[in-house]
Scaffold this motif. Structure first.
Motif, PDB file in Angstrom:
ATOM      1  N   GLU A 196       0.816  -1.226   0.000  1.00 57.83           N
ATOM      2  CA  GLU A 196       0.000   0.000   0.000  1.00 57.83           C
ATOM      3  C   GLU A 196       0.854   1.283   0.000  1.00 57.83           C
ATOM      4  OE1 GLU A 196      -0.083  -2.399   2.172  1.00 57.83           O
ATOM      5  OE2 GLU A 196       0.044  -1.683   4.240  1.00 57.83           O
ATOM      6  N   ASN A 197       2.176   1.111   0.098  1.00 57.95           N
ATOM      7  CA  ASN A 197       3.052   2.289   0.132  1.00 57.95           C
ATOM      8  C   ASN A 197       3.907   2.376  -1.123  1.00 57.95           C
ATOM      9  OD1 ASN A 197       2.096   2.559   2.678  1.00 57.95           O
ATOM     10  ND2 ASN A 197       3.945   1.771   3.669  1.00 57.95           N
ATOM     11  N   ALA A 198       4.391   3.592  -1.383  1.00 59.94           N
ATOM     12  CA  ALA A 198       5.316   3.761  -2.494  1.00 59.94           C
ATOM     13  C   ALA A 198       6.554   4.496  -2.011  1.00 59.94           C
ATOM     14  CB  ALA A 198       4.649   4.547  -3.616  1.00 59.94           C
ATOM     15  N   ILE A 199       7.668   4.234  -2.704  1.00 60.28           N
ATOM     16  CA  ILE A 199       8.923   4.893  -2.334  1.00 60.28           C
ATOM     17  C   ILE A 199       9.546   5.494  -3.588  1.00 60.28           C
ATOM     18  CG2 ILE A 199      11.243   4.570  -1.359  1.00 60.28           C
ATOM     19  CD1 ILE A 199      10.100   2.182   0.226  1.00 60.28           C
ATOM     20  N   LEU A 200       9.985   6.729  -3.437  1.00 56.42           N
ATOM     21  CA  LEU A 200      10.690   7.395  -4.531  1.00 56.42           C
ATOM     22  C   LEU A 200      12.119   7.649  -4.062  1.00 56.42           C
ATOM     23  CD1 LEU A 200      10.585   8.810  -7.336  1.00 56.42           C
ATOM     24  CD2 LEU A 200       9.828  10.869  -6.157  1.00 56.42           C
ATOM     25  N   VAL A 201      13.073   6.954  -4.690  1.00 57.10           N
ATOM     26  CA  VAL A 201      14.470   7.072  -4.285  1.00 57.10           C
ATOM     27  C   VAL A 201      15.187   8.009  -5.246  1.00 57.10           C
ATOM     28  CG1 VAL A 201      16.613   5.810  -3.833  1.00 57.10           C
ATOM     29  CG2 VAL A 201      14.406   4.685  -3.469  1.00 57.10           C
ATOM     30  N   VAL A 202      15.743   9.082  -4.717  1.00 59.68           N
ATOM     31  CA  VAL A 202      16.488  10.021  -5.542  1.00 59.68           C
ATOM     32  C   VAL A 202      17.968   9.786  -5.261  1.00 59.68           C
ATOM     33  CG1 VAL A 202      17.022  12.460  -5.888  1.00 59.68           C
ATOM     34  CG2 VAL A 202      14.645  11.729  -5.535  1.00 59.68           C
ATOM     35  N   THR A 203      18.726   9.453  -6.293  1.00 65.01           N
ATOM     36  CA  THR A 203      20.138   9.155  -6.038  1.00 65.01           C
ATOM     37  C   THR A 203      21.017   9.428  -7.250  1.00 65.01           C
ATOM     38  OG1 THR A 203      21.690   7.447  -5.321  1.00 65.01           O
ATOM     39  CG2 THR A 203      19.842   6.711  -6.649  1.00 65.01           C
ATOM     40  N   HIS A 204      22.255   9.701  -6.958  1.00 63.93           N
ATOM     41  CA  HIS A 204      23.229   9.940  -8.009  1.00 63.93           C
ATOM     42  C   HIS A 204      23.876   8.617  -8.419  1.00 63.93           C
ATOM     43  CE1 HIS A 204      26.231  12.324 -10.185  1.00 63.93           C
ATOM     44  NE2 HIS A 204      27.125  11.451  -9.748  1.00 63.93           N
ATOM     45  N   TYR A 205      24.094   7.762  -7.420  1.00 61.26           N
ATOM     46  CA  TYR A 205      24.828   6.511  -7.661  1.00 61.26           C
ATOM     47  C   TYR A 205      23.900   5.307  -7.680  1.00 61.26           C
ATOM     48  CZ  TYR A 205      28.815   9.405  -6.567  1.00 61.26           C
ATOM     49  OH  TYR A 205      29.742  10.393  -6.583  1.00 61.26           O
ATOM     50  N   GLN A 206      24.370   4.312  -8.351  1.00 57.56           N
ATOM     51  CA  GLN A 206      23.582   3.097  -8.487  1.00 57.56           C
ATOM     52  C   GLN A 206      23.658   2.232  -7.237  1.00 57.56           C
ATOM     53  OE1 GLN A 206      24.950  -0.164  -8.969  1.00 57.56           O
ATOM     54  NE2 GLN A 206      22.956  -1.135  -9.305  1.00 57.56           N
ATOM     55  N   ARG A 207      24.731   2.396  -6.451  1.00 58.24           N
ATOM     56  CA  ARG A 207      25.026   1.416  -5.394  1.00 58.24           C
ATOM     57  C   ARG A 207      23.883   1.221  -4.390  1.00 58.24           C
ATOM     58  NH1 ARG A 207      29.049   4.046  -0.911  1.00 58.24           N
ATOM     59  NH2 ARG A 207      27.708   5.824  -0.485  1.00 58.24           N
ATOM     60  N   LEU A 208      23.136   2.297  -4.080  1.00 55.15           N
ATOM     61  CA  LEU A 208      22.008   2.156  -3.148  1.00 55.15           C
ATOM     62  C   LEU A 208      20.962   1.195  -3.719  1.00 55.15           C
ATOM     63  CD1 LEU A 208      20.526   3.153  -0.532  1.00 55.15           C
ATOM     64  CD2 LEU A 208      19.517   4.952  -1.940  1.00 55.15           C
ATOM     65  N   LEU A 209      20.873   1.203  -5.057  1.00 59.24           N
ATOM     66  CA  LEU A 209      19.844   0.398  -5.720  1.00 59.24           C
ATOM     67  C   LEU A 209      20.186  -1.090  -5.743  1.00 59.24           C
ATOM     68  CD1 LEU A 209      18.989   2.858  -8.624  1.00 59.24           C
ATOM     69  CD2 LEU A 209      17.992   2.731  -6.334  1.00 59.24           C
ATOM     70  N   ASN A 210      21.451  -1.409  -5.363  1.00 57.21           N
ATOM     71  CA  ASN A 210      21.777  -2.819  -5.151  1.00 57.21           C
ATOM     72  C   ASN A 210      21.018  -3.362  -3.950  1.00 57.21           C
ATOM     73  OD1 ASN A 210      23.569  -3.038  -7.249  1.00 57.21           O
ATOM     74  ND2 ASN A 210      25.316  -2.391  -6.011  1.00 57.21           N
ATOM     75  N   TYR A 211      20.719  -2.468  -3.031  1.00 51.14           N
ATOM     76  CA  TYR A 211      20.072  -2.888  -1.783  1.00 51.14           C
ATOM     77  C   TYR A 211      18.575  -2.589  -1.790  1.00 51.14           C
ATOM     78  CZ  TYR A 211      24.912  -3.157  -0.341  1.00 51.14           C
ATOM     79  OH  TYR A 211      26.234  -3.466  -0.271  1.00 51.14           O
ATOM     80  N   ILE A 212      18.235  -1.384  -2.244  1.00 53.41           N
ATOM     81  CA  ILE A 212      16.814  -1.082  -2.409  1.00 53.41           C
ATOM     82  C   ILE A 212      16.524  -1.284  -3.899  1.00 53.41           C
ATOM     83  CG2 ILE A 212      14.984   0.632  -2.119  1.00 53.41           C
ATOM     84  CD1 ILE A 212      16.828   2.122  -0.168  1.00 53.41           C
ATOM     85  N   GLN A 236      23.102  -0.342 -16.151  1.00 51.80           N
ATOM     86  CA  GLN A 236      23.677   0.215 -17.376  1.00 51.80           C
ATOM     87  C   GLN A 236      24.345   1.558 -17.097  1.00 51.80           C
ATOM     88  OE1 GLN A 236      20.086  -0.243 -19.891  1.00 51.80           O
ATOM     89  NE2 GLN A 236      21.573  -0.468 -21.583  1.00 51.80           N
ATOM     90  N   LEU A 237      23.661   2.358 -16.276  1.00 53.61           N
ATOM     91  CA  LEU A 237      24.193   3.678 -15.952  1.00 53.61           C
ATOM     92  C   LEU A 237      25.489   3.542 -15.153  1.00 53.61           C
ATOM     93  CD1 LEU A 237      20.887   5.473 -14.926  1.00 53.61           C
ATOM     94  CD2 LEU A 237      22.319   6.052 -16.879  1.00 53.61           C
ATOM     95  N   GLU A 238      25.483   2.568 -14.255  1.00 57.54           N
ATOM     96  CA  GLU A 238      26.661   2.309 -13.447  1.00 57.54           C
ATOM     97  C   GLU A 238      27.859   1.982 -14.350  1.00 57.54           C
ATOM     98  OE1 GLU A 238      27.383   2.423 -10.328  1.00 57.54           O
ATOM     99  OE2 GLU A 238      28.624   0.745  -9.679  1.00 57.54           O
ATOM    100  N   GLU A 239      27.587   1.173 -15.336  1.00 60.07           N
ATOM    101  CA  GLU A 239      28.647   0.703 -16.213  1.00 60.07           C
ATOM    102  C   GLU A 239      29.116   1.776 -17.187  1.00 60.07           C
ATOM    103  OE1 GLU A 239      28.557  -2.885 -19.247  1.00 60.07           O
ATOM    104  OE2 GLU A 239      27.501  -3.339 -17.371  1.00 60.07           O
ATOM    105  N   ARG A 240      28.166   2.491 -17.751  1.00 55.38           N
ATOM    106  CA  ARG A 240      28.501   3.364 -18.882  1.00 55.38           C
ATOM    107  C   ARG A 240      28.441   4.861 -18.561  1.00 55.38           C
ATOM    108  NH1 ARG A 240      24.705   0.964 -23.549  1.00 55.38           N
ATOM    109  NH2 ARG A 240      25.808   2.521 -24.786  1.00 55.38           N
ATOM    110  N   GLY A 241      28.034   5.205 -17.344  1.00 46.77           N
ATOM    111  CA  GLY A 241      27.915   6.627 -17.014  1.00 46.77           C
ATOM    112  C   GLY A 241      26.668   7.231 -17.637  1.00 46.77           C
ATOM    113  N   TYR A 242      26.529   8.579 -17.532  1.00 41.29           N
ATOM    114  CA  TYR A 242      25.332   9.238 -18.027  1.00 41.29           C
ATOM    115  C   TYR A 242      25.478   9.705 -19.481  1.00 41.29           C
ATOM    116  CZ  TYR A 242      23.336   9.221 -13.347  1.00 41.29           C
ATOM    117  OH  TYR A 242      22.817   8.828 -12.162  1.00 41.29           O
ATOM    118  N   ASP A 243      26.731   9.714 -19.975  1.00 39.11           N
ATOM    119  CA  ASP A 243      26.957  10.333 -21.282  1.00 39.11           C
ATOM    120  C   ASP A 243      26.220   9.654 -22.436  1.00 39.11           C
ATOM    121  OD1 ASP A 243      28.393  12.304 -20.170  1.00 39.11           O
ATOM    122  OD2 ASP A 243      30.372  11.486 -20.689  1.00 39.11           O
TER     123      ASP A 243
END
Lengths: 256, 482
Positions: A196-212, A236-243
């Motif tokens: 019933e809940n939602a979460i919006l994760v704002v992050t620069h790095y991918q590493r947090l998303l390994n866990y969440i 993909q972003l982790e590997e190749r960057g944002y460019d």
């Protein structure tokens, strides 16, 4: 639908930062907003929470069928919108537990529930403390005062656990955390995931998303969401960057 | 940004809650001050000759003095001939119990939340209530009497315990000490007297509730507390005054004497005299002299004050540290809102060896209020190995108010240490937003932040007073941040 953002434009001191954001979030989902520095990630979090410094110039935000932008920050909070701050604020002399009790009771009152007394409240706190692996000393200190970076972030997630928001926005919750602290914080968030809940994760790095692990990943660039995908997009972003995303965007016209 | 100023303004719009007038016949002196007025007061109170002489001497000295202009406050000059110096509620006969007290008076106290019967029955606080100029009822006297504690109105003390009064009156604040102390010495109408014998610990907090009622009456009360060796007393003073358009003068004197070794006096004040309206009209001038003397070795005097009221406040509760190892403390919260002005602080005079003092001052300014901390730490040559720690913090709500600090430090020996810390901060927009994001209203957020700021002082207050002080702070600042 829990949250729907349509063509949202916002500026700070006359400079446009958000240039037409579109986003839909359903209950039970975890969305991640990623993007390079200065792309507008924190601005989006701030606008949703109702920070004064941002001026919404266009667009609409509907939350639980209500016009979110019409609500004062405290009304949004009472309606279940929670922001875990990138830089949690210190309030000297105000006991952390006392602060949380006042907050929870303000929310309960808004919902027409009875306010909790100290005994009932402490029971909730103890339970959440265990769940979040929070040290008891954190409860008896002043709100964030003298807390280490990691303690502050943990305290934010602890607040989230006690207040049980419908929509939690985590603004760069991973910044300044070492890998152990990151794991503890992420574990805490995962324990709070509900259908019933939602979460919006704002992050620069991918590493947090390994866990969440998110259900959706959106790339924010120059005030617009330029690419959306599943959790593999983060990798993909982790590997190749944002460019490469940037190049891709420049090759095709932006969807309105 | 705008939000913050709005709240400050909203908070400032709270009306003075205690502004009602009690309708009772007053037995008053005509306006004006002369030797005749003083003789009238003294006669009204059936005072002995020595008391009258003391008053007259003070009056003659006062005539040679000029009103001080050095405080950082501005107000219209006071016309001392336009003040009623004595006003007593008319009573039919001598009262022996509360049941005989004018019910109208009792209702006033009830509105203030201090029903005497209730106090007497439930709370364990002995109250000596001063209504305008005369003590109306003194409670718990019997209980205290068993321990040898004397707690009564000043007038009664002059009649019943003349030797004690004569010995100590003016021994800390001499009759000619300063302009307002001299005025008080000449015309004081009543107050409280308290004596704690050797080795006795007062089993309850002693309390006085002052209230100015009749229009244009100056209130000149006088409090004298004497603690013998090894004794302890905690004394509470609370003040409210009804709404009046004209400024009213309040010039009190408080003398504390920690006479013997290890004697301890704790004196707590919550002051919410009428502060004037939003435009700065009316309100009380609170020009008070409070001083304590630690005469005994290891004796201790502690002042705690929460000042939220009065249009102009001018007071420096001080301690003379004479006895070796004696301790002086000053904990203060001063709040100014709208057009209120406060110039307050303390003086710690170190005379004996190894004397210690602590000063914690919290100034809060809102609206167009001006708050000044003025403090003196004076370590004399013989006060070797003495220590002082001072901390002065100011909190600003809004951008039209002011905070000022005037610390004076004099150290005449090389073995003593003095520390002074000062800070000024604005209540943070980010702090308020953080609270709001957790669901709190702006007003609750401001209260929370301000109370946190004052915590070090509030924890020095007796429990029931601390709760009242927090509420008062909320009321005083209501509407002051948006």
């Amino acid at each position: 639908m829990m949250l729907e953002i349509k063509n949202l434009h916002a500026s700070v001191n006359g400079t446009e930062i958000l240039k037409g954001i579109n986003l839909k979030i359903n209950a039970g989902e975890v969305h991640a907003i990623m993007g390079p520095n200065g792309s507008g990630k924190s601005t989006l979090a701030g606008v949703l929470a109702g920070r004064d410094a941002y001026e919404v110039t266009q667009g609409e935000v509907t939350y639980e069928g209500k016009n979110l932008l019409d609500l004062a920050p405290e009304e949004r909070a009472r309606e279940g919108v929670f922001l875990a701050f990138q830089y949690p604020v210190e309030i000297p002399g105000v006991n952390n537990t006392y602060f949380l009790k006042a907050a929870l009771n303000a929310i309960r009152k808004h919902k027409g529930l009875e306010e909790l007394d100290a005994v009932d409240f402490l029971q909730i706190v103890k339970e959440k403390m265990k769940l979040m692996e929070i040290d008891e000393s954190l409860l008896n200190r002043s709100v964030n005062e003298g807390f280490s970076g990691g303690e502050k972030k943990r305290n934010e997630i602890f607040h989230m656990a006690v207040l049980q928001p419908r929509l939690a926005i985590l603004d760069e919750t991973d910044s300044g955390l070492d890998i152990d602290a990151l794991r503890v914080v992420a574990d805490g968030v995962n324990k709070l995931r509900r259908k019933e809940n939602a979460i919006l994760v704002v992050t620069h790095y991918q590493r947090l998303l390994n866990y969440i692990v998110p259900d959706f990943v959106h790339v924010l660039m120059d005030g617009r969401i330029v690419k959306s995908g599943g959790k593999e997009l983060a990798l993909q972003l982790e590997e190749r960057g944002y460019d490469w995303v940037k190049d891709e965007v420049e090759r095709q016209p932006v969807q309105a | 940004m705008s939000t913050e100023t709005n709240t400050i303004e909203e908070l400032a719009n709270q009306e003075y809650k205690w502004g009602f007038v009690t309708d009772i016949e007053a037995d008053a002196a005509p306006k004006g001050l002369s030797e005749g007025t003083i003789r009238f007061i003294s006669a009204k109170k059936n005072e002995p000759e020595w008391m009258l002489e003391w008053r007259l001497k003070a009056y003659r000295h006062w005539l040679t003095m000029t009103e001080p202009r050095w405080p950082n406050v501005r107000y219209n000059r006071i016309d001392y001939q336009d003040i009623v110096y004595y006003s007593a509620p008319k009573q039919k006969k001598q009262l022996t119990s509360l049941t005989e007290v004018d019910p109208e008076l009792l209702r006033t106290y009830e509105k203030l939340g201090i029903s005497l019967q209730e106090q007497e029955r439930l709370s364990g606080v002995a109250v000596d209530a001063v209504f305008d100029s005369v003590s109306v009822a003194t409670t718990f006297k019997g209980k205290l009497k068993e321990l040898g504690i004397i707690f009564c109105s000043f007038s009664e003390a002059v009649r019943e315990h003349p030797d004690l009064v004569r010995e100590h009156l003016g021994s800390v604040v001499p009759a000619g000490d300063n302009f307002f102390a001299a005025l008080n010495a000449a015309v004081f109408s009543d107050g409280s007297f308290c004596y704690i014998p050797k080795g006795v610990r007062s089993p309850m907090e002693l309390s006085t509730y002052f209230r100015i009622n009749a229009a244009d009456t100056g209130q000149f009360e006088r409090t004298l507390i004497v603690a013998e060796a090894g004794s302890y007393v905690s004394y509470l003073e609370g003040c409210t005054a009804p709404m009046r358009d004209n400024n009213q003068l309040h010039a009190a004197v408080v003398e504390l004497i920690a006479l013997g070794d290890n004697a301890q006096i704790k004196y707590s004040t919550v002051q919410n005299w009428y502060p004037g309206d939003k435009e700065g009209r009316g309100g009380i001038y609170n020009f008070v002299t409070k001083r304590g003397k630690c005469a005994g070795k290891n004796s201790k005097i502690s002042w705690t004050q929460v000042e939220t009221g009065s249009a102009v406040t001018w007071k420096y509760p001080s301690v003379l540290l004479q006895g070796e190892n004696s301790v002086g403390e000053f904990y203060s919260v001063a709040v100014v809102n709208n057009y209120q002005q406060a110039d307050t602080g303390t003086k710690m005079i170190h005379i004996g060896k190894n004397t210690r003092s602590t000063i914690v001052s919290k100034g809060i300014s809102a609206g167009r209020g001006q708050n000044s901390y003025r403090g003196l730490v004076d370590v004399k040559k013989g006060a070797t190995h003495s220590r002082n720690f001072s901390q002065c913090d100011s909190l600003l709500l809004g951008d039209k108010c002011g905070a000022h600090t005037f610390p004076y430090i004099e150290v005449k020996n090389t073995s003593s240490t003095v520390e002074h810390e000062a800070s000024t901060s604005k209540i943070g927009e980010d702090q308020i937003f953080y609270c709001k994001q957790r669901g709190l209203s702006t007003e609750d957020a401001v209260n929370l932040i301000v109370n946190g700021f004052c915590k070090e002082v509030f924890r020095e207050l007796p429990m029931e007073f601390a709760v009242e002080a927090q509420k008062l702070l909320g009321v005083s600042l209501e509407g002051s941040v948006g």
